[in-house]
Design a protein around this motif. Structure first.
Motif, PDB file in Angstrom:
ATOM      1  N   PHE A 124       0.695  -1.339   0.001  1.00 28.99           N
ATOM      2  CA  PHE A 124      -0.162   0.050   0.047  1.00 28.99           C
ATOM      3  C   PHE A 124       0.871   1.098   0.162  1.00 28.99           C
ATOM      4  O   PHE A 124       0.732   2.098  -0.706  1.00 28.99           O
ATOM      5  CB  PHE A 124      -1.013  -0.025   1.314  1.00 28.99           C
ATOM      6  N   ALA A 125       1.711   1.277   0.857  1.00 35.83           N
ATOM      7  CA  ALA A 125       2.735   2.516   0.779  1.00 35.83           C
ATOM      8  C   ALA A 125       3.560   2.764  -0.500  1.00 35.83           C
ATOM      9  O   ALA A 125       3.679   3.648  -0.998  1.00 35.83           O
ATOM     10  CB  ALA A 125       3.786   2.273   2.187  1.00 35.83           C
ATOM     11  N   ALA A 126       3.852   1.682  -1.192  1.00 32.56           N
ATOM     12  CA  ALA A 126       4.687   1.734  -2.464  1.00 32.56           C
ATOM     13  C   ALA A 126       3.829   2.304  -3.431  1.00 32.56           C
ATOM     14  O   ALA A 126       4.275   3.044  -4.460  1.00 32.56           O
ATOM     15  CB  ALA A 126       5.184   0.376  -2.816  1.00 32.56           C
ATOM     16  N   ASN A 127       2.342   2.013  -3.169  1.00 31.89           N
ATOM     17  CA  ASN A 127       1.424   2.591  -4.135  1.00 31.89           C
ATOM     18  C   ASN A 127       0.682   3.883  -3.921  1.00 31.89           C
ATOM     19  O   ASN A 127      -0.459   4.235  -4.397  1.00 31.89           O
ATOM     20  CB  ASN A 127       0.188   1.580  -4.618  1.00 31.89           C
ATOM     21  N   GLY A 128       1.421   4.605  -2.796  1.00 33.21           N
ATOM     22  CA  GLY A 128       0.797   5.982  -2.301  1.00 33.21           C
ATOM     23  C   GLY A 128      -0.243   5.929  -1.271  1.00 33.21           C
ATOM     24  O   GLY A 128      -1.157   6.784  -1.260  1.00 33.21           O
ATOM     25  N   LEU A 184      -6.850  -1.225  -4.763  1.00 30.74           N
ATOM     26  CA  LEU A 184      -6.055  -2.001  -5.472  1.00 30.74           C
ATOM     27  C   LEU A 184      -6.080  -3.651  -5.031  1.00 30.74           C
ATOM     28  O   LEU A 184      -5.574  -4.257  -5.702  1.00 30.74           O
ATOM     29  CB  LEU A 184      -4.546  -1.456  -4.879  1.00 30.74           C
ATOM     30  N   VAL A 185      -6.781  -3.865  -4.165  1.00 31.59           N
ATOM     31  CA  VAL A 185      -6.805  -5.429  -3.891  1.00 31.59           C
ATOM     32  C   VAL A 185      -8.321  -5.991  -3.811  1.00 31.59           C
ATOM     33  O   VAL A 185      -8.369  -7.239  -3.983  1.00 31.59           O
ATOM     34  CB  VAL A 185      -6.419  -5.748  -2.504  1.00 31.59           C
ATOM     35  N   GLU A 186      -9.335  -5.171  -3.604  1.00 31.10           N
ATOM     36  CA  GLU A 186     -10.731  -5.674  -3.727  1.00 31.10           C
ATOM     37  C   GLU A 186     -11.074  -6.194  -4.991  1.00 31.10           C
ATOM     38  O   GLU A 186     -11.219  -5.394  -6.087  1.00 31.10           O
ATOM     39  CB  GLU A 186     -11.766  -4.569  -2.922  1.00 31.10           C
ATOM     40  N   ASN A 187     -11.699  -7.395  -5.041  1.00 28.04           N
ATOM     41  CA  ASN A 187     -12.377  -7.837  -6.200  1.00 28.04           C
ATOM     42  C   ASN A 187     -13.729  -7.603  -6.298  1.00 28.04           C
ATOM     43  O   ASN A 187     -14.648  -8.176  -5.644  1.00 28.04           O
ATOM     44  CB  ASN A 187     -12.072  -9.509  -6.246  1.00 28.04           C
TER      45      ASN A 187
END
Length: 164
Positions: free
Chosen positions: A27-31, A50-53
């Motif tokens: 999460f940190a790497a993606n802001g 980013l992760v929820e389907n």
């Protein structure tokens, strides 16, 4: 909930996470500040970025007179047209085949249908092969010098795919 969702999501862009720290670093790497993601997801109707389907294995597009759906590679921005006006867009081959297998099995049980049972078996095996193919594709992306190949010129049996 956010940690568990990230660990079981099937988005190929991030692979899989070994532990909670991997998720937080992602999460940190993606802001995204992890704690803010957690707090925001407490509200009804919010999704975890980013992760929820939020989409199933497939969806049906029905847009008479125009409309289309496409895949967009989030890293490169490349767009691949998939469906125009009417059709089904499959997001995950193995999940879609599994869902078809489950539906066929349910119909076979309810209707004592041998044909639906055979369909369930066929779709079930297709789901397993599609899963193995997806995992092989991910392996090939991260191990270009040791690819697992299956092509028209170099056929690999289902048994060999499972063994490899």
């Amino acid at each position: 909930m956010v940690l568990a969702l990230a660990k079981v999501s099937n988005h190929p862009r991030h692979g899989s996470f070994r532990n909670d720290a991997d998720v937080k670093r992602f999460f940190a790497a993606n802001g995204y500040e992890f704690q803010r993601v957690v707090e925001a997801s407490r509200e009804f109707g919010q999704f975890v970025p980013l992760v929820e389907n939020i989409m199933g294995s497939s969806f049906v597009l029905s847009a008479p007179g125009g409309g289309s759906a496409s895949f967009v590679n989030m890293e490169t921005g490349e767009e691949t047209p998939a469906v125009s006006e009417h059709g089904i867009m499959v997001m995950s081959n193995y999940q879609h085949a599994y869902e078809q297998s489950s539906a066929s099995l349910e119909r076979a049980i309810v209707g004592s249908s041998w044909g639906d049972f055979l369909s369930a078996l066929t779709h079930g095996l297709a789901a397993i092969e599609a899963y193995v193919n997806e995992k092989a594709g991910r392996w090939n992306e991260t191990h270009p010098t040791q690819p697992l190949l299956d092509s028209k010129a170099q056929k690999v049996s289902f048994d060999d795919k499972i063994d490899e």
